[in-house]
Design a protein around this motif. Structure first.
Motif, PDB file in Angstrom:
ATOM      1  N   GLU A  52       0.827  -1.208   0.000  1.00 10.68           N
ATOM      2  CA  GLU A  52       0.000   0.000   0.000  1.00 10.68           C
ATOM      3  C   GLU A  52       0.857   1.252   0.000  1.00 10.68           C
ATOM      4  OE1 GLU A  52      -2.972   0.121   2.979  1.00 10.68           O
ATOM      5  OE2 GLU A  52      -3.947  -1.743   2.367  1.00 10.68           O
ATOM      6  N   THR A  53       2.077   1.145   0.565  1.00 10.49           N
ATOM      7  CA  THR A  53       3.024   2.257   0.565  1.00 10.49           C
ATOM      8  C   THR A  53       4.361   1.752   0.039  1.00 10.49           C
ATOM      9  OG1 THR A  53       3.850   1.827   2.796  1.00 10.49           O
ATOM     10  CG2 THR A  53       1.905   3.251   2.598  1.00 10.49           C
ATOM     11  N   GLY A  67       2.704   4.251  -6.507  1.00  5.04           N
ATOM     12  CA  GLY A  67       1.310   3.874  -6.338  1.00  5.04           C
ATOM     13  C   GLY A  67       0.366   5.069  -6.370  1.00  5.04           C
ATOM     14  N   GLU A  68      -0.904   4.753  -6.387  1.00  4.45           N
ATOM     15  CA  GLU A  68      -1.947   5.775  -6.384  1.00  4.45           C
ATOM     16  C   GLU A  68      -2.967   5.421  -5.309  1.00  4.45           C
ATOM     17  OE1 GLU A  68      -2.044   8.463  -8.131  1.00  4.45           O
ATOM     18  OE2 GLU A  68      -0.370   8.061  -9.516  1.00  4.45           O
ATOM     19  N   ARG A  69      -3.315   6.388  -4.494  1.00  2.19           N
ATOM     20  CA  ARG A  69      -4.280   6.142  -3.424  1.00  2.19           C
ATOM     21  C   ARG A  69      -5.697   5.923  -3.959  1.00  2.19           C
ATOM     22  NH1 ARG A  69      -2.605   6.955   1.684  1.00  2.19           N
ATOM     23  NH2 ARG A  69      -0.580   7.937   2.004  1.00  2.19           N
ATOM     24  N   GLY A  70      -6.029   6.616  -5.024  1.00  2.00           N
ATOM     25  CA  GLY A  70      -7.366   6.493  -5.570  1.00  2.00           C
ATOM     26  C   GLY A  70      -8.395   7.225  -4.721  1.00  2.00           C
ATOM     27  N   LEU A  71      -9.632   7.177  -5.159  1.00  2.00           N
ATOM     28  CA  LEU A  71     -10.723   7.830  -4.453  1.00  2.00           C
ATOM     29  C   LEU A  71     -11.863   6.840  -4.306  1.00  2.00           C
ATOM     30  CD1 LEU A  71     -11.924  10.418  -3.226  1.00  2.00           C
ATOM     31  CD2 LEU A  71     -12.810  10.990  -5.506  1.00  2.00           C
ATOM     32  N   GLY A  76     -11.687   3.860  -3.542  1.00  2.00           N
ATOM     33  CA  GLY A  76     -11.314   2.591  -4.154  1.00  2.00           C
ATOM     34  C   GLY A  76     -11.134   2.638  -5.658  1.00  2.00           C
ATOM     35  N   VAL A  77     -11.480   3.757  -6.288  1.00  2.00           N
ATOM     36  CA  VAL A  77     -11.359   3.898  -7.734  1.00  2.00           C
ATOM     37  C   VAL A  77     -10.007   4.505  -8.073  1.00  2.00           C
ATOM     38  CG1 VAL A  77     -12.325   4.954  -9.810  1.00  2.00           C
ATOM     39  CG2 VAL A  77     -13.841   4.162  -7.976  1.00  2.00           C
ATOM     40  N   GLY A  78      -9.278   3.869  -8.961  1.00  2.68           N
ATOM     41  CA  GLY A  78      -7.988   4.398  -9.373  1.00  2.68           C
ATOM     42  C   GLY A  78      -6.836   3.996  -8.476  1.00  2.68           C
ATOM     43  N   TYR A  79      -7.087   3.088  -7.516  1.00  2.38           N
ATOM     44  CA  TYR A  79      -6.014   2.650  -6.621  1.00  2.38           C
ATOM     45  C   TYR A  79      -5.004   1.787  -7.361  1.00  2.38           C
ATOM     46  CZ  TYR A  79      -3.591  -0.288  -3.233  1.00  2.38           C
ATOM     47  OH  TYR A  79      -2.639  -0.973  -2.545  1.00  2.38           O
ATOM     48  N   ALA A  80      -3.730   2.025  -7.093  1.00  4.15           N
ATOM     49  CA  ALA A  80      -2.658   1.181  -7.626  1.00  4.15           C
ATOM     50  C   ALA A  80      -1.604   1.038  -6.540  1.00  4.15           C
ATOM     51  CB  ALA A  80      -2.049   1.808  -8.878  1.00  4.15           C
ATOM     52  N   PRO A  81      -1.140  -0.179  -6.268  1.00  7.48           N
ATOM     53  CA  PRO A  81      -0.158  -0.368  -5.207  1.00  7.48           C
ATOM     54  C   PRO A  81       1.212   0.167  -5.589  1.00  7.48           C
ATOM     55  CG  PRO A  81      -0.476  -2.414  -6.415  1.00  7.48           C
ATOM     56  CD  PRO A  81      -1.491  -1.439  -6.945  1.00  7.48           C
ATOM     57  N   ALA A  82       2.002   0.459  -4.575  1.00  2.00           N
ATOM     58  CA  ALA A  82       3.394   0.810  -4.809  1.00  2.00           C
ATOM     59  C   ALA A  82       4.151  -0.444  -5.229  1.00  2.00           C
ATOM     60  CB  ALA A  82       4.011   1.400  -3.541  1.00  2.00           C
TER      61      ALA A  82
END
Length: 231
Positions: free
Chosen positions: A18-19, A51-55, A57-63
């Motif tokens: 996640e980070t 990574g991307e935190r997303g909003l 749950g949308v657009g999330y991408a892990p580091a």
């Protein structure tokens, strides 16, 4: 998910988290799991994506992080890290990685103490302001050791960049100031909770100091020194 590969004599592992810190820790853990005795100082970490935190749950991408190590660094480290000492080193390694600190973590064990030493260019982040971070890590390790082994445990010391030697000087200065206060007021003074190693510093500094005595009270890991007027 991780994958292992070999490129020009180099072993690599890719990991996600996640980070970035979690991804680094996962990659290092996988390398150590697959290659016991790994020379961790030879590991190179490359951040592929933060990574991307997303909003929502949308657009999330892990580091994503790749850990690479030369093949000749596998199996070269002669370190005996079984039992509690190995557990303590592994816990500190995880903590420094999550903190984003680039550090080598080594452990030394003698008859009474387990010392975990961190070295690297940015260990100041591990030490923290006035030593608060490294003291918190040391407290955590001593609490874990106490839960695992009770009163039979060894004291655990976490050091970085010579901080503990500087801490010794600070404790000795505190001991003298407290002794002067006790002599002036005639009342005992409780010091902050300390490890057995740190309490010993205070006891030794004041053992020949006229007008005061010392004792330890409380239970681990919250045991502390009391400086009191000499009888």
């Amino acid at each position: 998910m991780t994958e292992d590969a070999s490129d020009a004599g180099e072993l690599t592992v890719e990991a996600t988290g996640e980070t970035v810190g979690e991804a680094k820790w996962s990659a290092l853990r996988e390398l150590e799991h697959r290659h016991p005795g790994l020379d961790k100082s030879a590991v190179r970490l490359e951040v592929v994506s933060e990574g991307e935190r997303g909003l929502l749950g949308v657009g999330y991408a892990p580091a994503r992080v790749v850990a690479a190590v030369p093949a000749d660094a596998i199996g070269t480290a002669a370190v005996d890290e079984e039992g509690v000492a190995g557990d303590m080193r592994a816990l500190v390694a995880r903590i420094v990685t999550v903190l984003g600190v680039d550090a080598r973590v080594d452990v030394h064990e003698d008859a009474s103490t387990i010392t975990v030493t961190c070295s690297g260019p940015d260990v100041g982040l591990l030490i923290g302001r006035h030593g608060q971070t490294i003291d918190a890590v040391q407290y955590l390790l001593n609490a874990a050791a106490h839960r695992a082994q009770g009163d039979e445990r060894k004291d655990v010391v976490v050091d970085a960049a010579g901080y503990r030697e500087r801490r010794r000087a600070t404790l000795e200065s505190l001991a003298v100031r407290t002794a002067q206060e006790v002599i002036a007021t005639g009342r005992p003074v409780d010091l902050e909770p300390m490890t057995a190693v740190e309490r010993k510093v205070v006891h030794l500094r004041l053992q020949d100091y006229d007008g005061v005595g010392t004792t330890s009270e409380g239970t681990e890991p919250n045991r502390y020194v009391v400086v009191l007027p000499a009888e």
